[in-house]
Write a protein that holds these residues in place. Structure first.
Motif: not given
Length: 98
Positions: A38-46
């Protein structure tokens, strides 16, 4: 303690992938896997990708000792690793996790 997950360690190709992959199906790490995804999919800079630095900033302080042992293997399960021309490590979610 914090600081044990170094970028070099996270990005290194070598490691205990075989032993750790035996640990992966256990439910113990399911929550962590979902959080990472979820972090990588939605919350990271890209959306859908995150730099090693971003991932460590987000997760390093949250990881228990046992989680940090499999963190890199979970990450390699979720993502493919790329290096930018500037030398930064980038983790892109595999299509099946996007």
């Amino acid at each position: 303690g914090p600081g044990h997950m170094l970028p070099e360690r996270l990005e290194s190709e070598s490691g205990h992938l075989r032993e750790a992959s035996a640990l992966l199906p256990t439910t113990e790490h399911d929550d962590l896997l979902v959080e990472m995804r979820n972090f990588i999919a939605f919350q990271a800079h890209t959306d859908g990708q995150a730099s090693t630095r971003e991932i460590l900033q987000e997760f390093e302080s949250k990881l228990s000792a046992s989680q940090s042992c499999v963190f890199r293997e979970l990450l390699r399960n979720l993502c493919t690793f790329h290096r930018t021309s500037g030398g930064e490590g980038i983790w892109k979610l595999k299509p099946e996790y996007c």
